[in-house]
Design a protein around this motif. Structure first.
Motif: not given
Length: 231
Positions: A213-216, A110-112, A60-61, A26-28
């Motif tokens: 939402g589109q992005n972080p 991850g969800p991909m 990386s996030s 997941f993205w932080a």
């Protein structure tokens, strides 16, 4: 205390078109920023993953360049470390939707890998959508919508306006030519009305009880829209 459910990926990699397993999770920011907003508003956050696997953060996030510098990176990492629910997730099979005021899906690649094909998550999404309670999904989280198919094979989110990580953003992040498939393309194929904004700029779309939402950068504005719906 009212509760908000974070449905998170259990994957620690994303399988690319050539079979390479790219480390991810997941993205932080997409977990940390909404967590801070929701808990500050008095909500308890509960985490659920496929099989109750402890979710992996995409390392990386946590890099300074994605968090406005080292101070921001340290703050995000400290927030994640403070979230006990991340270390003790429920299994998706054990979730009782009636216990939650909101269902929220953070992203990351991850969800991909897992949620895009997870039938339990797909059913939860359909039930949450039809319950009328706020359902919030950000960035690559909308990959999970691909598993939300009705008995006739149609996608439950067909016809809904949605923001999600775009082809342009995937290209700029260096993965578009490596991926097995692109999120924006698959959503459109499923009948979802993707409303793409400029790359990396906050873009939140609200359609009925669905908030995306589109992005972080859209994570904090998305959380604000959720709280607005909760009144």
């Amino acid at each position: 205390m009212p509760k908000i459910l974070f449905v998170m990926t259990g994957a620690d990699h994303w399988t690319l078109a050539d079979g390479t397993k790219h480390p991810t999770g997941f993205w932080a920011e997409e977990a940390a920023a909404p967590y801070e907003a929701f808990t500050a508003a008095g909500y308890e956050v509960v985490v659920a993953t496929p099989g109750g696997v402890v979710p992996t953060v995409d390392r990386s996030s946590l890099a300074p360049e994605f968090n406005g510098g080292q101070e921001g990176a340290d703050k995000v990492e400290a927030t994640l470390a403070s979230i006990a629910a991340l270390r003790h997730p429920l299994a998706l099979d054990d979730v009782d939707l009636a216990e939650y005021a909101v269902v929220f899906y953070p992203g990351g690649h991850g969800p991909m890998e897992d949620l895009a094909v997870d039938a339990t998550s797909g059913k939860l999404l359909i039930d949450a959508l039809r319950s009328g309670r706020p359902l919030a999904v950000v960035c690559h989280g909308p990959a999970a919508l691909l598993a939300a198919t009705d008995s006739d094979g149609t996608n439950a989110f067909a016809g809904y306006e949605v923001a999600a990580f775009t082809n342009d953003e995937e290209t700029q992040s260096g993965f578009a030519d490596k991926a097995k498939w692109l999120l924006e393309n698959r959503l459109v194929e499923a009948g979802v009305d993707v409303r793409a904004g400029e790359p990396w700029v906050p873009n939140v779309v609200v359609d009925r009880n669905l908030i995306t939402g589109q992005n972080p950068a859209s994570s904090a504005p998305l959380a604000a829209e959720v709280l607005k719906k909760l009144g």
